[in-house]
Design a protein around this motif. Structure first.
Motif, PDB file in Angstrom:
ATOM      1  N   PRO A   1      39.397   8.719  52.213  1.00 40.64           N
ATOM      2  CA  PRO A   1      39.921   7.693  51.307  1.00 40.64           C
ATOM      3  C   PRO A   1      39.805   8.111  49.843  1.00 40.64           C
ATOM      4  O   PRO A   1      39.425   9.250  49.562  1.00 40.64           O
ATOM      5  CB  PRO A   1      39.014   6.485  51.606  1.00 40.64           C
ATOM      6  CG  PRO A   1      37.694   7.111  51.969  1.00 40.64           C
ATOM      7  CD  PRO A   1      38.047   8.373  52.720  1.00 40.64           C
ATOM      8  N   SER A   2      40.102   7.167  48.947  1.00 37.12           N
ATOM      9  CA  SER A   2      40.129   7.429  47.511  1.00 37.12           C
ATOM     10  C   SER A   2      41.039   8.629  47.250  1.00 37.12           C
ATOM     11  O   SER A   2      42.059   8.777  47.882  1.00 37.12           O
ATOM     12  CB  SER A   2      38.711   7.638  46.970  1.00 37.12           C
ATOM     13  OG  SER A   2      38.716   7.731  45.565  1.00 37.12           O
ATOM     14  N   THR A   3      40.656   9.512  46.335  1.00 36.74           N
ATOM     15  CA  THR A   3      41.491  10.678  46.103  1.00 36.74           C
ATOM     16  C   THR A   3      41.317  11.718  47.194  1.00 36.74           C
ATOM     17  O   THR A   3      42.121  12.627  47.318  1.00 36.74           O
ATOM     18  CB  THR A   3      41.194  11.290  44.723  1.00 36.74           C
ATOM     19  OG1 THR A   3      39.783  11.334  44.530  1.00 36.74           O
ATOM     20  CG2 THR A   3      41.803  10.465  43.617  1.00 36.74           C
ATOM     21  N   GLY A   4      40.251  11.601  47.993  1.00 39.22           N
ATOM     22  CA  GLY A   4      40.116  12.347  49.234  1.00 39.22           C
ATOM     23  C   GLY A   4      40.375  13.826  49.128  1.00 39.22           C
ATOM     24  O   GLY A   4      39.805  14.531  48.306  1.00 39.22           O
ATOM     25  N   GLN A   5      41.283  14.305  49.981  1.00 41.69           N
ATOM     26  CA  GLN A   5      41.661  15.716  50.008  1.00 41.69           C
ATOM     27  C   GLN A   5      43.164  15.821  49.702  1.00 41.69           C
ATOM     28  O   GLN A   5      43.991  15.768  50.607  1.00 41.69           O
ATOM     29  CB  GLN A   5      41.373  16.320  51.383  1.00 41.69           C
ATOM     30  CG  GLN A   5      39.907  16.325  51.768  1.00 41.69           C
ATOM     31  CD  GLN A   5      39.661  17.144  53.015  1.00 41.69           C
ATOM     32  OE1 GLN A   5      39.317  18.326  52.952  1.00 41.69           O
ATOM     33  NE2 GLN A   5      39.847  16.525  54.163  1.00 41.69           N
TER      34      GLN A   5
END
Length: 625
Positions: A335-339
């Protein structure tokens, strides 16, 4: 390293990688190799190897940048398993691939040797030690003086080593040198002819060096297609689908790995009257697209996971106003900016349920590069027919992978009909919902008798803001009916393999090629396993339960998280299932199992095969009761 006569080995398929630091052109080398092999008639599937950082430190283990190409004598549907041959511009990026388990035992490694004599003793020692360990591990390591050879042609080998490597690979895989020259002319066509000529010299130098110094060659038989082919990646296919569908506006904000679709559109859209609008942020991009669609044309907005989250409220506006809109989500790791540069299938439930209130949307997922093209055409037609939001879930694997497929033959049926500006019949309301289907005529601004106010607030049939219980429930009811109306038109997906058996594997999106390759190999051994791939996730097509009931066990293979039953704390009461498994369990009330992998890379057919072999005995016991 002068050699004797070459030995040519005929193969059905081979996997080759070219890896370097960012900016050294390994990706272009790999893409060009794939295109040349495709023109020879080989099946190919290319995968970009992209570091997590835009510009990682040079000579870093995590900084490998390049391309992985699977070349076959027939059609290739996925990137395959471990690599058979790798060209590495330094030993550190190579180590990253070794530690990730990406190389076959005994893999052939063509390694740039300039680092052995580097002026920095630490670098020279690192190279020598890594070389020794690779040899001890059983890899066939051949040191190649790429830098030295390129310096005879260019002052800066970083701006030409990739073409030297391409020449070597063309020699090793028996690819026609003239096709390689033509590919270079195409790749560098916008540059000065001197640049093209210089890169051709580097290509020929690499080809000649391999011919003189390497004692092996491969031949992968190929038969050239009798119909025109295109070799593109999924993002380009999506962009071409936008053109072919008749959509005239794409509004987006740059985000990895979706951005290259807008880059392609920016180059060509204006030639056919289209516009690419780069907004100040994701929310503005979605709002712009909705406004353009409201004005009479269906518009597309393209994004990835974080951007899709930001668009949610605006998507809700399109649902409430029943404004046609196509939203492409090129999924990445989260999640979030993750990969940002890695693949995952983690956005399915967000696409279906990720909204406040009940906001029904059509959700579909292409499974091949070719499908990326046709899915956009289908999405536009559904959006305008049903006045709905259609979400197309691609992913980072499809976005950057290349595969040849037949050049589409244009059909006028793909294009949206002219905007209907005829007068609205007297007494017709902006939301005169059909009692059976939930459909209502689309009102276009400027139509005579069609003036009305549209907001994101709950409304009645006349589009007046309405807070009474009946109006609110009525509008929700009819918006939901549209999904059911579409579902009645969907065909049941075909079964790959026999229509009944011990185990049915269900997947969606970019996993299709790997799943079917694993299933096919098991069926050749007499295993009673089949697969099915779902293209429409909302609504799910009919007939799935009837198919599933003909198998002893059903499971999904997905690129999103599911809990491992082997973990000590996991049991049937707390286990989280993968996304499609959850949907199928709730829809069919069948005990659908699942296996998933979220390593940030495409799931390999070998991994799927091992999992299915583990499940098959249990499936056989189930059917023998």
């Amino acid at each position: 390293m002068e050699t004797a006569q070459k030995t040519t080995t005929t193969l059905k398929q081979h996997i080759v990688e070219i890896i370097s630091d960012s900016g050294e052109g390994a990706q272009r080398c790999g893409q060009s190799l794939g295109a040349i092999a495709a023109r020879m008639g080989n099946g190919i599937w290319t995968e970009e190897i992209i570091p997590a950082e835009i510009r990682p430190p040079a000579r870093s283990v995590a900084g490998a940048s390049g391309n992985r190409i699977r070349i076959g004598s027939g059609r290739v549907t996925n990137g395959g398993d471990e690599t058979d041959l790798v060209v590495a511009f330094n030993e550190q990026v190579l180590l990253g691939r070794v530690r990730a388990g990406e190389l076959q035992p005994g893999c052939i490694i063509l390694l740039e040797n300039m680092w052995r004599s580097n002026a920095d003793p630490v670098i020279a020692a690192s190279y020598a030690e890594t070389h020794r360990r690779l040899v001890d591990a059983g890899y066939r390591v051949l040191e190649i003086p790429m830098e030295q050879e390129c310096r005879t042609i260019v002052a800066d080998p970083r701006r030409g080593k990739n073409m030297f490597a391409l020449g070597m690979l063309c020699n090793l895989y028996s690819l026609e040198l003239q096709l390689a020259r033509e590919q270079i002319a195409l790749a560098f066509g916008k540059k000065d002819q001197g640049v093209v000529a210089q890169n051709v010299k580097l290509l020929e130098a690499g080809h000649g060096w391999a011919e003189a110094h390497l004692d092996f060659r491969f031949r992968i038989p190929a038969e050239r297609s009798k119909e025109p082919q295109v070799v593109i990646n999924g993002n380009t296919a999506i962009a071409l689908g936008v053109l072919a569908s008749g959509m005239e506006i794409c509004a987006m904000y740059p985000i990895t790995p979706a951005t290259s679709a807008s880059h392609y559109l920016s180059d060509v859209f204006e030639k056919v009257g289209g516009v690419v609008h780069q907004a100040e942020d994701e929310i503005a991009a979605c709002a712009f697209a909705i406004g353009a669609s409201y004005a009479g044309k269906c518009t597309v907005t393209i994004t990835s996971g974080p951007g899709y989250s930001l668009k949610q409220e605006a998507i809700g506006l399109a649902v409430m106003g029943e404004i046609p809109l196509v939203v492409v989500n090129v999924q990445r790791g989260g999640p979030s900016t993750g990969q940002p540069t890695k693949v995952e299938q983690g956005d399915l439930l967000a696409a279906i349920f990720g909204s406040h209130g009940d906001a029904p949307k059509v959700v579909m997922a292409p499974s091949t590069i070719e499908d990326c093209f046709y899915s956009i055409i289908t999405a536009r037609r559904i959006a305008e027919t049903f006045n709905m939001v259609v979400v197309v879930l691609s992913d980072a694997s499809l976005a950057t992978s290349q595969q040849p497929f037949p050049r589409p033959a244009f059909s006028e049926s793909w294009i949206a009909p002219p905007v209907d500006q005829s007068a609205i019949p007297e007494g017709m309301k902006p939301y005169d919902w059909n009692a059976a289907t939930g459909l209502a005529r689309r009102f276009i601004p400027g139509q005579a008798n069609g003036m009305h106010t549209l907001t994101g607030l709950a409304h009645d049939r006349e589009s007046h803001v309405a807070y009474d219980a009946e109006s609110n429930e009525e509008s929700i009811h009819f918006r939901s009916l549209k999904l059911a109306a579409l579902q009645r038109t969907l065909k049941t997906p075909p079964v790959f393999g026999a229509p009944e058996g011990d185990l049915l594997v269900i997947g969606w999106g970019s996993t299709q090629g790997a799943i079917e390759e694993a299933v096919a190999s098991l069926r050749e051994e007499g295993r009673r396993v089949s697969s099915l791939h779902v293209r429409f996730l909302q609504p799910l097509p009919g007939g799935l339960k009837q198919i599933m009931q003909r198998f002893g066990q059903v499971m999904t293979i997905e690129g999103n998280w599911s809990d491992r039953p082997g973990d000590a704390i996991i049991d049937q009461d707390n286990r989280r299932y993968s996304a499609l498994a959850m949907l199928l369990r709730s829809r069919t009330l069948i005990d659908v199992d699942c296996w998933s992998e979220v390593k940030g890379q495409p799931i390999k057919p070998g991994a799927i095969r091992r999992v299915l072999l583990e499940r098959l005995p249990a499936a056989m016991k189930e059917t023998s009761r």
